[in-house]
Design a protein around this motif. Sequence first.
Motif, PDB file in Angstrom:
ATOM      1  N   LEU B  75      16.088   1.490  -1.003  1.00  0.00           N
ATOM      2  CA  LEU B  75      14.678   1.423  -1.413  1.00  0.00           C
ATOM      3  C   LEU B  75      14.264   2.781  -1.954  1.00  0.00           C
ATOM      4  O   LEU B  75      14.677   3.811  -1.423  1.00  0.00           O
ATOM      5  CB  LEU B  75      13.803   1.110  -0.203  1.00  0.00           C
ATOM      6  N   LEU B  76      13.417   2.767  -2.956  1.00  0.00           N
ATOM      7  CA  LEU B  76      12.888   4.036  -3.446  1.00  0.00           C
ATOM      8  C   LEU B  76      12.084   4.706  -2.330  1.00  0.00           C
ATOM      9  O   LEU B  76      11.539   4.037  -1.452  1.00  0.00           O
ATOM     10  CB  LEU B  76      12.019   3.789  -4.682  1.00  0.00           C
ATOM     11  N   SER B  77      11.984   6.008  -2.413  1.00  0.00           N
ATOM     12  CA  SER B  77      11.452   6.782  -1.282  1.00  0.00           C
ATOM     13  C   SER B  77       9.978   6.478  -0.979  1.00  0.00           C
ATOM     14  O   SER B  77       9.503   6.793   0.109  1.00  0.00           O
ATOM     15  CB  SER B  77      11.621   8.268  -1.562  1.00  0.00           C
ATOM     16  N   VAL B  78       9.262   5.865  -1.901  1.00  0.00           N
ATOM     17  CA  VAL B  78       7.836   5.570  -1.658  1.00  0.00           C
ATOM     18  C   VAL B  78       7.645   4.375  -0.712  1.00  0.00           C
ATOM     19  O   VAL B  78       6.522   4.092  -0.302  1.00  0.00           O
ATOM     20  CB  VAL B  78       7.096   5.278  -2.979  1.00  0.00           C
ATOM     21  N   PHE B  79       8.719   3.697  -0.390  1.00  0.00           N
ATOM     22  CA  PHE B  79       8.587   2.455   0.383  1.00  0.00           C
ATOM     23  C   PHE B  79       8.887   2.634   1.876  1.00  0.00           C
ATOM     24  O   PHE B  79       9.602   1.830   2.475  1.00  0.00           O
ATOM     25  CB  PHE B  79       9.484   1.367  -0.208  1.00  0.00           C
ATOM     26  N   GLY B  80       8.307   3.661   2.459  1.00  0.00           N
ATOM     27  CA  GLY B  80       8.545   3.920   3.880  1.00  0.00           C
ATOM     28  C   GLY B  80       8.069   2.786   4.774  1.00  0.00           C
ATOM     29  O   GLY B  80       8.740   2.383   5.719  1.00  0.00           O
ATOM     30  N   GLU B  81       6.890   2.244   4.443  1.00  0.00           N
ATOM     31  CA  GLU B  81       6.323   1.176   5.278  1.00  0.00           C
ATOM     32  C   GLU B  81       7.171  -0.100   5.173  1.00  0.00           C
ATOM     33  O   GLU B  81       7.425  -0.787   6.169  1.00  0.00           O
ATOM     34  CB  GLU B  81       4.894   0.888   4.804  1.00  0.00           C
ATOM     35  N   GLY B 131       4.606   1.456 -11.634  1.00  0.00           N
ATOM     36  CA  GLY B 131       4.113   2.503 -10.744  1.00  0.00           C
ATOM     37  C   GLY B 131       3.376   1.959  -9.531  1.00  0.00           C
ATOM     38  O   GLY B 131       2.852   2.710  -8.714  1.00  0.00           O
ATOM     39  N   LYS B 132       3.353   0.630  -9.390  1.00  0.00           N
ATOM     40  CA  LYS B 132       2.650   0.027  -8.257  1.00  0.00           C
ATOM     41  C   LYS B 132       3.559  -0.064  -7.034  1.00  0.00           C
ATOM     42  O   LYS B 132       4.737  -0.412  -7.154  1.00  0.00           O
ATOM     43  CB  LYS B 132       2.179  -1.388  -8.611  1.00  0.00           C
ATOM     44  N   ILE B 133       2.978   0.230  -5.899  1.00  0.00           N
ATOM     45  CA  ILE B 133       3.695   0.048  -4.636  1.00  0.00           C
ATOM     46  C   ILE B 133       3.219  -1.269  -4.048  1.00  0.00           C
ATOM     47  O   ILE B 133       2.036  -1.408  -3.698  1.00  0.00           O
ATOM     48  CB  ILE B 133       3.398   1.195  -3.654  1.00  0.00           C
ATOM     49  N   ILE B 192      15.549 -10.652 -11.458  1.00  0.00           N
ATOM     50  CA  ILE B 192      14.097 -10.446 -11.463  1.00  0.00           C
ATOM     51  C   ILE B 192      13.446 -11.381 -12.482  1.00  0.00           C
ATOM     52  O   ILE B 192      13.875 -11.456 -13.630  1.00  0.00           O
ATOM     53  CB  ILE B 192      13.773  -8.981 -11.847  1.00  0.00           C
ATOM     54  N   GLN B 193      12.417 -12.098 -12.048  1.00  0.00           N
ATOM     55  CA  GLN B 193      11.629 -12.934 -12.949  1.00  0.00           C
ATOM     56  C   GLN B 193      10.326 -12.167 -13.224  1.00  0.00           C
ATOM     57  O   GLN B 193       9.539 -11.948 -12.301  1.00  0.00           O
ATOM     58  CB  GLN B 193      11.316 -14.284 -12.297  1.00  0.00           C
ATOM     59  N   GLU B 194      10.112 -11.787 -14.471  1.00  0.00           N
ATOM     60  CA  GLU B 194       9.000 -10.880 -14.768  1.00  0.00           C
ATOM     61  C   GLU B 194       7.637 -11.477 -14.415  1.00  0.00           C
ATOM     62  O   GLU B 194       6.771 -10.795 -13.872  1.00  0.00           O
ATOM     63  CB  GLU B 194       9.031 -10.455 -16.232  1.00  0.00           C
ATOM     64  N   TYR B 195       7.428 -12.774 -14.720  1.00  0.00           N
ATOM     65  CA  TYR B 195       6.126 -13.373 -14.408  1.00  0.00           C
ATOM     66  C   TYR B 195       5.858 -13.326 -12.912  1.00  0.00           C
ATOM     67  O   TYR B 195       4.727 -13.121 -12.457  1.00  0.00           O
ATOM     68  CB  TYR B 195       6.063 -14.817 -14.913  1.00  0.00           C
ATOM     69  N   PHE B 196       6.930 -13.495 -12.160  1.00  0.00           N
ATOM     70  CA  PHE B 196       6.792 -13.497 -10.709  1.00  0.00           C
ATOM     71  C   PHE B 196       6.544 -12.072 -10.203  1.00  0.00           C
ATOM     72  O   PHE B 196       5.751 -11.851  -9.288  1.00  0.00           O
ATOM     73  CB  PHE B 196       8.056 -14.082 -10.088  1.00  0.00           C
ATOM     74  N   ALA B 197       7.228 -11.126 -10.824  1.00  0.00           N
ATOM     75  CA  ALA B 197       7.043  -9.719 -10.450  1.00  0.00           C
ATOM     76  C   ALA B 197       5.595  -9.297 -10.701  1.00  0.00           C
ATOM     77  O   ALA B 197       5.001  -8.563  -9.911  1.00  0.00           O
ATOM     78  CB  ALA B 197       8.006  -8.838 -11.234  1.00  0.00           C
ATOM     79  N   ILE B 198       5.021  -9.782 -11.793  1.00  0.00           N
ATOM     80  CA  ILE B 198       3.629  -9.442 -12.100  1.00  0.00           C
ATOM     81  C   ILE B 198       2.713  -9.991 -11.010  1.00  0.00           C
ATOM     82  O   ILE B 198       1.786  -9.339 -10.552  1.00  0.00           O
ATOM     83  CB  ILE B 198       3.236 -10.006 -13.486  1.00  0.00           C
ATOM     84  N   TRP B 199       3.014 -11.203 -10.570  1.00  0.00           N
ATOM     85  CA  TRP B 199       2.184 -11.810  -9.525  1.00  0.00           C
ATOM     86  C   TRP B 199       2.320 -11.010  -8.216  1.00  0.00           C
ATOM     87  O   TRP B 199       1.321 -10.702  -7.566  1.00  0.00           O
ATOM     88  CB  TRP B 199       2.614 -13.264  -9.299  1.00  0.00           C
ATOM     89  N   SER B 204      -0.400  -5.444  -4.887  1.00  0.00           N
ATOM     90  CA  SER B 204      -0.236  -4.002  -4.678  1.00  0.00           C
ATOM     91  C   SER B 204      -1.459  -3.391  -4.021  1.00  0.00           C
ATOM     92  O   SER B 204      -2.587  -3.765  -4.307  1.00  0.00           O
ATOM     93  CB  SER B 204       0.007  -3.349  -6.037  1.00  0.00           C
ATOM     94  N   LYS B 205      -1.204  -2.445  -3.149  1.00  0.00           N
ATOM     95  CA  LYS B 205      -2.307  -1.714  -2.516  1.00  0.00           C
ATOM     96  C   LYS B 205      -2.810  -0.621  -3.456  1.00  0.00           C
ATOM     97  O   LYS B 205      -3.973  -0.280  -3.444  1.00  0.00           O
ATOM     98  CB  LYS B 205      -1.803  -1.029  -1.243  1.00  0.00           C
ATOM     99  N   ARG B 206      -1.847  -0.035  -4.191  1.00  0.00           N
ATOM    100  CA  ARG B 206      -2.211   1.090  -5.044  1.00  0.00           C
ATOM    101  C   ARG B 206      -1.795   0.843  -6.471  1.00  0.00           C
ATOM    102  O   ARG B 206      -0.822   0.152  -6.686  1.00  0.00           O
ATOM    103  CB  ARG B 206      -1.502   2.365  -4.539  1.00  0.00           C
TER     104      ARG B 206
END
Lengths: 146, 206
Positions: B75-81, B131-133, B192-199, B204-206
């Motif tokens: 996981l990228l480092s921003v995903f601690g939670e 850039g969304k978490i 990855i399905q892009e439409y699903f990723a957008i949903w 996203s919190k941020r």
Amino acid sequence: MKKEIKWDKESIPDQANLFCYIHFNDINRKTNQPYEKAFQNTPHIDGTDLSADWDKYSTPSETRQRLSLQRNKKGVFKNPDNYFISQLNVQRIRNEVSGQIIEHDPIHNHSELPDNRSHSKIIGEKNVETRLKFVDLCKWAIAPAV
Amino acid sequence: MSETLDLEAPVTKANSWYGHAKPDFLNIDEWLVPTALSESRDLKKSFRKASTALIPFLVESGNIVISQNGFVFSLLSVFGELAKEIEESKSLLRLTEDYDDQGGMPISEATWARAIIFITNYANWIYEKTGKIIDTPQINPGPKESVDILWRNEKYRLLINIPSALNNSVHFYGDNRKGDDNVSGTINENAIQEYFAIWIGSLSKR
């Protein structure tokens, strides 16, 4: 000689509530909400309905206590203390969860199950949509301790 | 494809996605093929062996590495939670037969791993693209030895079910909690399905 019981099926009105039992292992301990899997048909392999008790003929405590007369898959009587009772409003199920039919289904003179005039069935497929919505519709009648 | 896989060959793919979350990670034509986890014991071993070998690369890149009995997830480092939630979800692997008094069966490591791959792929991809978490989902036991991935906040709810059987589809349903703006259907878990990723990104919190 044991007297034979016979209860008629009745129509369940919108304002009624149903009680469903939830095992403690089907509860998220962080949120205190049931997992969505708690609302699935039984038996799990090919069941067509989810059992519930109609509040006209049962209290939450009675629903919980009746579990002590049911056996689990290993043949051991269930421990009511392992269960909590959720409450679902019939009108909200009918209005908000598609494909579900609610039917009164009193149990009497069954070879394995205790007599239960309140027994009802929530009939219909429990897919991701219905399971998700059931959790949001339910509230605790007997809640797990936080 | 899996039939040409050389189980003894060294790992050569690491540099191609080192430090990045690529949408083709674990795709069907890669050597790390989640759909084959329980189809081939050898391939499962290979997955573990290969993914364990990647740990130094992942740590060096600052990623969060989560491992379970030889399975390794990055996981990228921003995903601690999210990493914490995944760690806690390992409790699903300790469920025993009839754990729910209704005949519930244990969840296999392979099914759990597919759920984690699904989440981590989307989380990394959405972050890299937008850039969304993403909000941290719950990872819960599902019906029939499956795993449920659940997002529920004030505005949205989304449930994804990862089935235990590889030939069964991944089903999902989401809406705005009023029953409107809903999405539902089945999804290919291997890309990855892009439409699903957008949903999911809208959660996203941020």
